[in-house]
Design a protein around this motif. Sequence first.
Motif, mmCIF file in Angstrom:
data_model
loop_
_atom_site.group_PDB
_atom_site.id
_atom_site.type_symbol
_atom_site.label_atom_id
_atom_site.label_comp_id
_atom_site.label_asym_id
_atom_site.label_seq_id
_atom_site.Cartn_x
_atom_site.Cartn_y
_atom_site.Cartn_z
ATOM 1 N N GLY A 71 3.776 -3.482 -6.831
ATOM 2 C CA GLY A 71 3.362 -2.631 -5.678
ATOM 3 C C GLY A 71 4.248 -1.719 -5.436
ATOM 4 O O GLY A 71 3.503 -0.553 -5.093
ATOM 5 N N LYS B 155 0.873 -1.565 0.304
ATOM 6 C CA LYS B 155 -0.086 -0.130 -0.576
ATOM 7 C C LYS B 155 0.665 1.463 0.556
ATOM 8 O O LYS B 155 1.711 1.253 1.027
ATOM 9 N N PRO C 230 -5.158 -0.289 -2.865
ATOM 10 C CA PRO C 230 -3.567 0.013 -2.092
ATOM 11 C C PRO C 230 -4.503 1.729 -1.524
ATOM 12 O O PRO C 230 -3.662 2.172 -0.244
ATOM 13 N N HIS C 231 -5.028 2.523 -1.089
ATOM 14 C CA HIS C 231 -5.968 3.664 -0.700
ATOM 15 C C HIS C 231 -6.919 3.188 0.295
ATOM 16 O O HIS C 231 -7.119 4.424 1.549
ATOM 17 N N ALA C 232 -7.440 1.969 0.031
ATOM 18 C CA ALA C 232 -7.932 1.883 1.977
ATOM 19 C C ALA C 232 -7.786 0.584 2.268
ATOM 20 O O ALA C 232 -7.650 -0.593 1.636
ATOM 21 N N PRO C 233 -7.371 0.780 4.128
ATOM 22 C CA PRO C 233 -6.084 0.364 4.266
ATOM 23 C C PRO C 233 -6.633 -0.731 5.416
ATOM 24 O O PRO C 233 -7.834 -0.608 5.470
ATOM 25 N N GLY C 234 -6.108 -1.589 5.266
ATOM 26 C CA GLY C 234 -6.862 -3.048 5.739
ATOM 27 C C GLY C 234 -7.729 -3.897 4.874
ATOM 28 O O GLY C 234 -7.609 -5.004 5.713
ATOM 29 N N GLU C 235 -8.610 -2.963 4.220
ATOM 30 C CA GLU C 235 -9.207 -4.218 3.565
ATOM 31 C C GLU C 235 -8.519 -5.149 2.758
ATOM 32 O O GLU C 235 -7.574 -5.824 2.413
ATOM 33 N N GLN C 236 -9.190 -6.622 3.009
ATOM 34 C CA GLN C 236 -8.532 -7.704 2.595
ATOM 35 C C GLN C 236 -9.442 -7.976 1.288
ATOM 36 O O GLN C 236 -10.556 -8.615 1.799
ATOM 37 N N SER D 15 -1.736 7.406 -11.934
ATOM 38 C CA SER D 15 -2.641 7.471 -10.393
ATOM 39 C C SER D 15 -2.503 8.035 -9.361
ATOM 40 O O SER D 15 -2.617 8.662 -8.480
ATOM 41 N N GLU D 16 -0.661 7.933 -9.112
ATOM 42 C CA GLU D 16 -0.091 7.655 -7.567
ATOM 43 C C GLU D 16 0.700 9.351 -8.087
ATOM 44 O O GLU D 16 0.657 10.001 -7.421
ATOM 45 N N PHE E 132 -4.532 2.006 11.766
ATOM 46 C CA PHE E 132 -3.555 0.923 11.453
ATOM 47 C C PHE E 132 -2.596 1.314 12.232
ATOM 48 O O PHE E 132 -1.858 2.378 12.798
ATOM 49 N N ARG F 269 -4.188 -6.977 -5.485
ATOM 50 C CA ARG F 269 -4.698 -6.620 -4.799
ATOM 51 C C ARG F 269 -5.465 -5.593 -3.831
ATOM 52 O O ARG F 269 -6.293 -5.118 -4.650
ATOM 53 N N PRO F 270 -5.948 -6.152 -2.755
ATOM 54 C CA PRO F 270 -6.582 -4.678 -2.038
ATOM 55 C C PRO F 270 -6.311 -3.466 -2.797
ATOM 56 O O PRO F 270 -5.004 -2.766 -3.067
ATOM 57 N N VAL G 83 5.296 2.278 -9.636
ATOM 58 C CA VAL G 83 5.029 3.653 -9.009
ATOM 59 C C VAL G 83 3.396 4.050 -10.572
ATOM 60 O O VAL G 83 3.731 5.024 -11.396
#
Lengths: 253, 369
Positions: free
Chosen positions: B263, A94, B290-296, B269-270, A235, B287-288, B266
Motif C-alpha cells: 500500500g 488507501k 484503493p480509490h473506493a473508500p470504505g468498501e471491504q 497508475s497513481e 468517512f 486489497r479493497p 506508488v
Amino acid sequence: MKAELLYGACLAADMPAPRTRIDATHSDDVVLENVQVHYALFEVPMAAALACLPVSLHPAVPAHLGLTFWRCDGGPLGAFECAWIGLACRTGIKPRHLVHAAFVDRADVGDWLARRYGFDCRVADVHYRETYDRLQGRIVIDGQVLLDTVTTRMQPVVGAGASVKYSPALNATRVGDAALMVQMETAYAFKRVIRGTPQLPVYDAAALGNAQLVATFPMSGTHAVVDITLLPPRFTADFAVPAESGGAKKIAR
Amino acid sequence: MKFGLIYELSTPRPFARETQKAVFEHAIEQVVLADELGFSSVWCVEHHFLEEYSHASCPDMFLAAVARETKQIRLGFGIATCVPAMHHPIRLAEKAAFLDILSGGRVEFGTGRTSTWNELGGFNACVDDTKRSWDEYCRVIPQMWQQERYGYQGSFHTMPERNVLPKPWQDPHPPLWVAVTGHGTELDAADRGMGALILSIADVERNIPRFEAYRERVKKAEPVGAFVNDQIAVANWMFCHADGRYARQRGEEMVATFGYMAGQTVEISEAYPASNYTAIGLLGTLRPDPHAPGEQKLPPSGLCFGDPATLIDTVGRWEAAGADHLVFMIQAREVVAQQEVLDSLCLFAREVMPRFDAQASKRFAGGAR
C-alpha cells in the motif's frame, strides 16, 4: 516477529487546529461539467513528509505532494477556480492527499467547500490555463506569486479514464466538536487527458503552509476535461488512531 | 499440477543487518527443504526501492545461491526486468545462461517491466516505453542464446555482431515466461509462445476466461524463442496447518501484511497516467479498491490457507480451471515463524501434493519426511 510500521511522526496534539467545520447533513450530489483539472505531482524529501503527517497516517513511498487546480466555467456553483496542495499519504492502504494549503477565487465557493469537505481556502487569484504548448497554474495573493507551475512536453493519454487516478483530498476539519480528517468524495468522467512534465518556477513553501515540503523531483502533470460528481462526505479519519485500528469511521446521517 | 514458491524477500523494519540476513537465510532454508519435498520451482522477483515489500533486487544472485544447495528445483526469474534504464538485454541473456550452467539447466526465464513509480522513477526510466522494450528484449535474448554470433538494430539497443557467452545449458534455451497482471497480457504471452506467470491473485472462477483465452490464442503462437512454452503458472498464498482455522488466521495475517507493505508503494497508475499502465498491479487484487473508500473486499476464493483437506479442494479447483502450476508466497515480512513455515511446507507436501503430482506420491510412499 513484532514489526515496526511506518507512520507519520506528528502527534495529534501538534497538528494545526482545524479552522473549518463540515456540515455532515449534506446528502446531495453536485455535478460540475467540463471542469478543467490540472494535477501535478512532485517528489519531496521523506523526512519532511514524515514530520508533518499525523501518527495515524502512513506515508507514500516515495514521498510526494500533489498540486490540484480546478477551473470551472459554470454550473451549480457558478464559475470559479480553486487549487489545493496535498501531501501523499495512506489511510490504512488507501491513497490520499492530506491538504495543507487551499485557495479559491470566490469566497462563497470557499465557504461551500469548507462546509462540504473541510477545505480551509484562502481567497486568491487562482489562474489555470491550457495553452498550445503548456499548462500553467498560478496562485497569487496581494500581488505575491506563491506558486507558479508549468507543464510542458504534452502528449495525449489514450484510454484516459482507465489510466488516471486522482488521490482524494483529505482535510483537517471539525465534525461536530471533534477534530478529524474528512475525505473529499468525487466521481470523475474523463473526456480528454494530456500528460507532460511539470516544473515549479515558483513555490513559496512557507507561504504555502509548510516550509519543509520542497519539491525535489517532477513526476507527472496532467490536464483533463472532466465531469465531476461531488458526493457527500462519507468517512472521517482520526489524527491519532490509524484506520486499520478503527480510526476511520463512517459519518452518521 | 506442479507447485512452486515465489520470493519477494520482504523485510520488517527496522532494517538491521541481522534482520536482512535472516530474511535471506530463512528463504534459502525454505527452498532447500522445498527441493527435498518435491516442489518443482522457486521464483524470485526483481524489485528495487520497495521498502519492506521486497528487498529482492538481485534475483539472479538469490537463485545462484539456492542453485548450489538444491538438486531438482527449477529456478525462475520472476521476473527479469526488460527496461533499458535497468538492464541491457545482453546482461540478462548472460546472467540467465550463467545460472543455467551453474544449476545444470534449471532456469525458467520470466520477463516483465515493473509497475511502480518507485522503480521506474528511481531509475529515471521512460514509463511509456516499457511494453515496447519488453517486446524487443523477449525477441532478442533467445537469439543471443541460440546464435553463435548475433547482432541487431533495435529501438532501444543496437549491438554489432558478438558471441554472447556463455550459452545456456538447456538446449535450445530456458523456457520463456511473462509476468501477467493486467488483463490482456496473457494474450501477449500466448502470441509470443511464452508461459503466463499470472501474478494477479484472484478468484479461481474469474481466472477461467483468462486461462481459456490464453489456451486458444497460444495455438496460433509465433514463438519468440525456439519453442512454445504453453504453460500457466498462478501466484498464490499458502499456509497449511492441521487446524484449518489457525491456518486461515495466519494466512489472513500474511495477506494483511502484504497489503500494508504494498500500500505504501506508488503504482504507476497513481503517479504517471500512461496508456500502457491501465491496470493496477498485484497489490490491487489483494486489497479493497484503493480509490473506493470504505468498501471491504473479501479475500479471493482461491487462496491456499487451511487444513490439508481444504487445500486439496482449493488446488483441485485451480487444476480444473486449467492452471499448470501454483506458485506460493509463504511468508510476508517474517510474520510467520520460520519453523511454522517449514512445517507448513512439509504438511502440504505430505498431504496435499501427492493428490496432484504422481512423482510426489511415489516420493512419500518411499519415506520422505
